[in-house]
Structures are given as C-alpha cells and as structure tokens.
Design a protein around this motif. Structure first.
Motif, PDB file in Angstrom:
ATOM      1  N   LEU A 258       0.835  -1.203   0.000  1.00 14.71           N
ATOM      2  CA  LEU A 258       0.000   0.000   0.000  1.00 14.71           C
ATOM      3  C   LEU A 258       0.872   1.257   0.000  1.00 14.71           C
ATOM      4  O   LEU A 258       0.631   2.199  -0.761  1.00 14.71           O
ATOM      5  CB  LEU A 258      -0.927  -0.030   1.218  1.00 14.71           C
ATOM      6  CG  LEU A 258      -2.019   1.037   1.337  1.00 14.71           C
ATOM      7  CD1 LEU A 258      -3.162   0.509   2.200  1.00 14.71           C
ATOM      8  CD2 LEU A 258      -1.503   2.335   1.945  1.00 14.71           C
ATOM      9  N   VAL A 264      -4.683   4.039  -4.357  1.00 17.53           N
ATOM     10  CA  VAL A 264      -5.303   2.794  -3.909  1.00 17.53           C
ATOM     11  C   VAL A 264      -6.819   2.875  -4.041  1.00 17.53           C
ATOM     12  O   VAL A 264      -7.423   3.937  -3.885  1.00 17.53           O
ATOM     13  CB  VAL A 264      -4.910   2.457  -2.448  1.00 17.53           C
ATOM     14  CG1 VAL A 264      -3.435   2.164  -2.349  1.00 17.53           C
ATOM     15  CG2 VAL A 264      -5.278   3.572  -1.487  1.00 17.53           C
ATOM     16  N   LEU A 272      -8.921   1.439   4.855  1.00 17.29           N
ATOM     17  CA  LEU A 272      -9.163   2.823   4.407  1.00 17.29           C
ATOM     18  C   LEU A 272      -8.453   3.806   5.329  1.00 17.29           C
ATOM     19  O   LEU A 272      -7.752   4.723   4.870  1.00 17.29           O
ATOM     20  CB  LEU A 272     -10.667   3.110   4.370  1.00 17.29           C
ATOM     21  CG  LEU A 272     -11.067   4.567   4.116  1.00 17.29           C
ATOM     22  CD1 LEU A 272     -10.555   5.045   2.772  1.00 17.29           C
ATOM     23  CD2 LEU A 272     -12.582   4.727   4.212  1.00 17.29           C
ATOM     24  N   ALA A 275      -4.709   3.653   4.944  1.00 16.06           N
ATOM     25  CA  ALA A 275      -4.255   4.397   3.769  1.00 16.06           C
ATOM     26  C   ALA A 275      -4.216   5.893   4.039  1.00 16.06           C
ATOM     27  O   ALA A 275      -3.286   6.590   3.620  1.00 16.06           O
ATOM     28  CB  ALA A 275      -5.175   4.090   2.574  1.00 16.06           C
ATOM     29  N   LYS A 280      -2.028   8.108   1.430  1.00 12.90           N
ATOM     30  CA  LYS A 280      -2.178   7.541   0.093  1.00 12.90           C
ATOM     31  C   LYS A 280      -3.482   8.007  -0.557  1.00 12.90           C
ATOM     32  O   LYS A 280      -4.571   7.812   0.020  1.00 12.90           O
ATOM     33  CB  LYS A 280      -2.166   6.014   0.161  1.00 12.90           C
ATOM     34  CG  LYS A 280      -0.787   5.436   0.336  1.00 12.90           C
ATOM     35  CD  LYS A 280       0.054   5.674  -0.916  1.00 12.90           C
ATOM     36  CE  LYS A 280       1.524   5.763  -0.620  1.00 12.90           C
ATOM     37  NZ  LYS A 280       2.323   6.017  -1.834  1.00 12.90           N
ATOM     38  N   THR A 282      -6.807   7.842  -2.252  1.00  8.15           N
ATOM     39  CA  THR A 282      -7.661   6.665  -2.153  1.00  8.15           C
ATOM     40  C   THR A 282      -9.042   6.908  -2.738  1.00  8.15           C
ATOM     41  O   THR A 282      -9.647   7.955  -2.522  1.00  8.15           O
ATOM     42  CB  THR A 282      -7.820   6.255  -0.666  1.00  8.15           C
ATOM     43  OG1 THR A 282      -6.530   5.993  -0.109  1.00  8.15           O
ATOM     44  CG2 THR A 282      -8.686   5.024  -0.518  1.00  8.15           C
ATOM     45  N   ILE A 304     -10.479  11.645   0.767  1.00  9.22           N
ATOM     46  CA  ILE A 304     -10.612  10.538  -0.176  1.00  9.22           C
ATOM     47  C   ILE A 304     -11.604  10.913  -1.277  1.00  9.22           C
ATOM     48  O   ILE A 304     -12.334  11.902  -1.157  1.00  9.22           O
ATOM     49  CB  ILE A 304     -11.128   9.252   0.513  1.00  9.22           C
ATOM     50  CG1 ILE A 304     -12.538   9.483   1.100  1.00  9.22           C
ATOM     51  CG2 ILE A 304     -10.162   8.753   1.575  1.00  9.22           C
ATOM     52  CD1 ILE A 304     -13.249   8.222   1.557  1.00  9.22           C
TER      53      ILE A 304
END
Length: 356
Positions: A258, A264, A272, A275, A280, A282, A304
């Motif tokens: 990840l 991702v 979630l 991340a 990250k 997402t 996100i």
C-alpha cells in the motif's frame, strides 16, 4: 519496563466467514506484543468458520461459531488459561467480560463504530473494562455525549480512547522484497483490495468487481494494477491483462505494498484509515452496510474520493483518482488533515496495565 513474569495475552476478535478486520488488528497487536515482550504467551479464540483460523500463527482455540455466541466455551478457556490481559476486539458478551475481570485479567475492549462504542460504555460492561479503545479517529466517529461522559465519571471510568487505525509501519527491506517478488516499481501501480474477499454486494463478490475495475484501469491508463483478493475469496483466481493478482497478504506485507502504490482503491474497512494515515490517495467503495458512514466522513473532510459499487462508477472514480490534479490535491489534504497509527498508543496502554 517489562514485567518480571511472562505475561499471558488472550485475543478474542470477532471472527466469521466474511470479515477479517478484527482478526487482522488483533494479529498486528499480538505481533507487536511479542516483539516488545518476547517471553509473552499469546493465545487466540476464533471461529472455525473463519477461513483464516487454521492459518493463525499463534496457539488458537477454535469454536463452532464466533466467540461472542460461545459464552460458556470462552469462559472455560479463560478459566483454564488464566490470562493477564484479554483483548475483546468488537466481541464479547457482558458475562464474558465479567468473567475475565473476576479471574483478575485486565480487560481491553475495542470498538470501531458508534453502536459498538455505546455497548462498551454500558455501565455493566464499563465497570469491568480497564481500557476501551476506539479504532477510529474522532473526526470519523464523533465525540461521546455529555451524558455518557458524566456517567463514566460517576463510576470512575475513563472515556473511550480514540487510538485511530492500527497497523504495522512499512519498512524498507520488506517493501523492497515484495516489489521484487511481484516485479513492481514504487509509485508506478494502483492497488485494489475489497477487504477479506468474502463480501457480496447484490449477490456478486465485491472482489470480482474490483478485479474487473483493476483490468479496466490498466486498459484506460496503462498503469499497472495490483489486485489483492484476500483469504476469504472462494473462487479460482482470474488472469487479467495488466493486473498483478495476489491471493492474500498479511498486514505487514499489505501495508508495505500500500505504501509503495501510486494510489489505492479500497473498501471502507480498516485499510481505508490505514491508507489515510499513510497519506495515500484513495478511492473508497463500500462493501458492507457499516462502511458508508465512515466513507462519507472521510470524503467530507476531503481526504478521499468515494463511489458506489457499480462497475461503471468505480471505473469513473479510478479515472478521476489517477489524474495528476486529483493526486496532488489529495496528497496535500492528507498531509494536513490525516490521522495517525494507533499501534504505539495501544502498546503504551498495555505496558501501563501490566505495571499496575
């Protein structure tokens, strides 16, 4: 300071044929406990219905059903084992917590949403609970009410502690080995995972929809996709052009993959928040009924992107996610408003309990 005698830990996560989040979180904590106290004894209680139960690396008692429904069996195991600390991860009847307390064990209860948190604050349970950890940031789950706070103060119990997501931090050597194993280059692939692999949406496996979206993403962008199916995925693994197919990864491996991904695509479970903590970009897609509120809180905070489970919607969301402008925006917002790893807080709390 580590205690003189070898501490005994009993982990009792929710376990079933569908979800895996509680078990994985318990495994992460167990591994860190073993690293911190190498002489510690660790045991799990799991449902034999969970596909991962037979793979547990620690001694495990397997029950016919999830431990919450096996009151007498769990209580007997606790009586025989006499643990110093029992961790109920979203599991446990009040009578089981009471029994652990009567045996002299320190009781830790982990909740992940408001209903479980409220259950953990009921007076009968709170009186026998030494720590109540909420594995969500407060911006997701919200604060407890003034009435609950007053009630806990009157019985001399602390409010639940929001520790956030729990995960093993990525490390360079593990990451390098995984990237070499799957012939991947850091920041040049998109990771897809729909949780444990057993979730169904409208009769179709969520993992199959994710896998098709991974294939469509490669065809549209030319960016390699990585699809992790999970231990509960029941079907033979497909072969898809442009998609590196991985049956399953343990948490340390998953976190390292990840952390190396460009972006991702995940379900709304524990991964979630992991991340988000790792900053990250997402796209979140709900695969179970408890996930939409969590996803919406994260989306409202601009951390996100989100969409529904229709393949066309996921494809559109992935296309938006990997655009340079959206990647830059999400990265900036994540760095400013993300959350932290709760593992360090959990270990500090365990250390404190062992020294009491």
């Amino acid at each position: 300071m580590a205690p003189q005698k070898a501490p005994k830990f009993l982990f009792i996560p929710v376990s079933s044929a569908e979800g895996i989040g509680e078990y994985m979180r318990s495994m992460i904590i167990a591994d860190e406990v073993k690293r911190t106290w190498p002489n510690a004894e660790i045991k799990f209680i799991l449902s034999e219905q969970a596909p991962y139960a037979a793979q547990c690396p620690y001694p495990a008692e397997l029950l016919k059903d999830t431990p919450t429904k096996q009151v007498k069996a769990v209580n007997q195991i606790m009586s025989d084992y006499l643990p110093d600390i029992v961790l109920f991860d979203a599991s446990g009847r009040k009578s089981q917590l009471v029994h652990a307390h009567k045996l002299g064990a320190k009781v830790i209860f982990l909740s992940q949403h408001k209903r479980k948190r409220s259950r953990g604050m009921k007076i009968g349970r709170a009186l026998v609970t030494d720590c109540h950890w909420v594995v969500q940031p407060e911006f997701v789950i919200g604060p407890i009410s003034w009435l609950d706070r007053l009630k806990l103060k009157l019985i001399n119990k602390p409010a639940p502690l929001n520790i956030g997501p729990v995960f093993t931090q990525p490390d360079a050597s593990t990451q390098a080995a995984l990237l070499a194993q799957y012939q991947l280059t850091q920041n040049e692939f998109v990771l897809f995972n729909a949780g444990s692999g057993g979730h169904k949406v409208n009769g179709e496996l969520a993992a199959d929809i994710f896998a098709q979206a991974a294939h469509e993403s490669y065809k549209a962008s030319g960016i390699t996709s990585v699809m992790v199916f999970g231990p509960n995925y029941p079907n033979p693994l497909p072969e898809l052009e442009g998609v590196v197919v991985i049956p399953q990864l343990n948490n340390q491996q998953f976190i390292n993959i990840l952390a190396a991904a460009k972006a991702v695509v995940l379900s709304g479970g524990d991964t979630l928040l992991q991340a988000i903590a790792l900053h990250k970009p997402t796209l979140a897609v709900p695969v179970s009924k408890d996930q939409p509120p969590r996803i919406e809180k994260c989306r409202a905070r601009a951390l996100i992107l989100s969409t529904d489970m229709k393949l066309s919607s996921v494809n559109l969301g992935v296309s938006q996610l990997v655009s340079e402008g959206e990647l830059a925006r999400l990265s900036m917002d994540l760095s400013l408003k993300g959350c932290m790893n709760g593992l360090e807080v959990a270990l500090a709390e365990i250390s404190r309990l062992l020294e009491e």
